[in-house]
Design a protein around this motif. Sequence first.
Motif, mmCIF file in Angstrom:
data_model
loop_
_atom_site.group_PDB
_atom_site.id
_atom_site.type_symbol
_atom_site.label_atom_id
_atom_site.label_comp_id
_atom_site.label_asym_id
_atom_site.label_seq_id
_atom_site.Cartn_x
_atom_site.Cartn_y
_atom_site.Cartn_z
ATOM 1 N N ALA A 1 43.136 29.360 160.932
ATOM 2 C CA ALA A 1 43.239 29.865 159.356
ATOM 3 C C ALA A 1 43.058 31.604 159.024
ATOM 4 C CB ALA A 1 42.909 28.945 158.546
ATOM 5 N N ARG A 2 43.946 32.075 158.640
ATOM 6 C CA ARG A 2 43.701 33.622 158.370
ATOM 7 C C ARG A 2 43.547 33.589 157.111
ATOM 8 N NH1 ARG A 2 43.808 33.231 163.552
ATOM 9 N NH2 ARG A 2 45.115 34.510 164.264
ATOM 10 N N PRO A 3 42.520 34.077 156.184
ATOM 11 C CA PRO A 3 42.410 33.873 155.423
ATOM 12 C C PRO A 3 43.840 35.046 154.313
ATOM 13 C CG PRO A 3 40.518 35.442 156.604
ATOM 14 C CD PRO A 3 41.090 34.798 156.996
ATOM 15 N N LEU A 4 43.756 35.275 153.364
ATOM 16 C CA LEU A 4 44.573 36.080 152.332
ATOM 17 C C LEU A 4 43.786 36.276 151.439
ATOM 18 C CD1 LEU A 4 47.676 33.606 151.680
ATOM 19 C CD2 LEU A 4 47.948 35.266 153.294
ATOM 20 N N PRO A 5 44.395 38.027 150.737
ATOM 21 C CA PRO A 5 43.630 38.541 149.956
ATOM 22 C C PRO A 5 43.382 37.656 148.410
ATOM 23 C CG PRO A 5 45.174 39.944 151.172
ATOM 24 C CD PRO A 5 45.119 38.688 151.951
ATOM 25 N N PRO A 6 42.971 38.427 147.610
ATOM 26 C CA PRO A 6 43.158 38.256 146.593
ATOM 27 C C PRO A 6 44.293 38.001 145.519
ATOM 28 C CG PRO A 6 41.318 39.397 146.621
ATOM 29 C CD PRO A 6 41.934 39.271 148.012
ATOM 30 N N VAL A 7 45.066 36.838 144.786
ATOM 31 C CA VAL A 7 46.348 37.393 144.223
ATOM 32 C C VAL A 7 46.968 39.008 143.821
ATOM 33 C CG1 VAL A 7 48.062 36.990 142.759
ATOM 34 C CG2 VAL A 7 46.513 35.201 143.960
ATOM 35 N N GLU A 8 45.728 39.412 143.746
ATOM 36 C CA GLU A 8 45.803 40.361 142.650
ATOM 37 C C GLU A 8 45.945 41.674 143.618
ATOM 38 O OE1 GLU A 8 43.432 38.860 142.009
ATOM 39 O OE2 GLU A 8 42.987 37.984 140.134
ATOM 40 N N VAL A 9 45.641 41.628 144.957
ATOM 41 C CA VAL A 9 45.960 42.999 145.181
ATOM 42 C C VAL A 9 47.426 42.044 146.343
ATOM 43 C CG1 VAL A 9 45.467 43.635 148.037
ATOM 44 C CG2 VAL A 9 43.776 42.948 145.926
ATOM 45 N N LEU A 10 48.271 41.157 146.174
ATOM 46 C CA LEU A 10 48.999 41.043 146.842
ATOM 47 C C LEU A 10 50.574 41.366 145.636
ATOM 48 C CD1 LEU A 10 48.372 37.599 148.018
ATOM 49 C CD2 LEU A 10 48.729 39.710 149.658
ATOM 50 N N PHE A 11 49.853 41.110 145.242
ATOM 51 C CA PHE A 11 50.923 41.409 144.078
ATOM 52 C C PHE A 11 50.788 43.396 142.974
ATOM 53 C CE2 PHE A 11 50.968 37.537 141.377
ATOM 54 C CZ PHE A 11 52.511 37.255 141.145
ATOM 55 N N ALA A 12 49.472 44.150 143.565
ATOM 56 C CA ALA A 12 49.965 45.388 143.416
ATOM 57 C C ALA A 12 50.714 45.766 144.894
ATOM 58 C CB ALA A 12 48.353 45.414 143.835
ATOM 59 N N HIS A 13 50.835 44.423 146.044
ATOM 60 C CA HIS A 13 51.441 45.335 147.533
ATOM 61 C C HIS A 13 52.968 44.523 147.235
ATOM 62 C CE1 HIS A 13 48.321 46.978 149.393
ATOM 63 N NE2 HIS A 13 47.643 45.784 149.567
ATOM 64 N N LEU A 14 53.110 43.993 146.367
ATOM 65 C CA LEU A 14 54.480 43.135 145.681
ATOM 66 C C LEU A 14 54.837 44.548 145.147
ATOM 67 C CD1 LEU A 14 56.934 41.105 146.200
ATOM 68 C CD2 LEU A 14 55.523 40.039 144.675
ATOM 69 N N ILE A 15 54.709 44.474 144.044
ATOM 70 C CA ILE A 15 54.999 45.943 143.177
ATOM 71 C C ILE A 15 55.356 47.180 143.847
ATOM 72 C CG2 ILE A 15 54.377 47.509 141.485
ATOM 73 C CD1 ILE A 15 52.656 45.717 139.931
ATOM 74 N N VAL A 16 54.449 47.755 145.186
ATOM 75 C CA VAL A 16 54.796 48.372 146.524
ATOM 76 C C VAL A 16 56.125 48.597 147.096
ATOM 77 C CG1 VAL A 16 54.274 50.096 147.853
ATOM 78 C CG2 VAL A 16 52.965 49.759 145.978
ATOM 79 N N ALA A 17 56.205 47.355 147.580
ATOM 80 C CA ALA A 17 57.428 46.626 148.090
ATOM 81 C C ALA A 17 58.450 46.551 147.961
ATOM 82 C CB ALA A 17 57.279 45.083 148.669
ATOM 83 N N ASN A 18 58.872 46.034 145.939
ATOM 84 C CA ASN A 18 59.583 46.215 145.548
ATOM 85 C C ASN A 18 60.203 47.627 145.150
ATOM 86 O OD1 ASN A 18 60.783 43.490 145.245
ATOM 87 N ND2 ASN A 18 59.062 42.986 143.657
#
Length: 65
Positions: A24-41
């Motif tokens: 299992a690979r732990p994922l960062p918190p959803v807030e961090v993932l959303f921040a990176h999603l905004i950058v990717a977009n």
Amino acid sequence: MSRSRNHISRPTEHAAIHAACRSARPLPPVEVLFAHLIVANAMADRHGANLLGHAIARRSGHLTY
């Protein structure tokens, strides 16, 4: 020089992915993932946005593997 002497065995992509999936690979918190999603977009990185979208769904419990 013989081939076997110079041959370096490397895992195939399938074997490497399979090995990575065994633990299992732990994922960062959803807030961090959303921040990176905004950058990717913002950078028009469709592949990154796709990966982050799936990570967000997996982290929030909408997908199970």
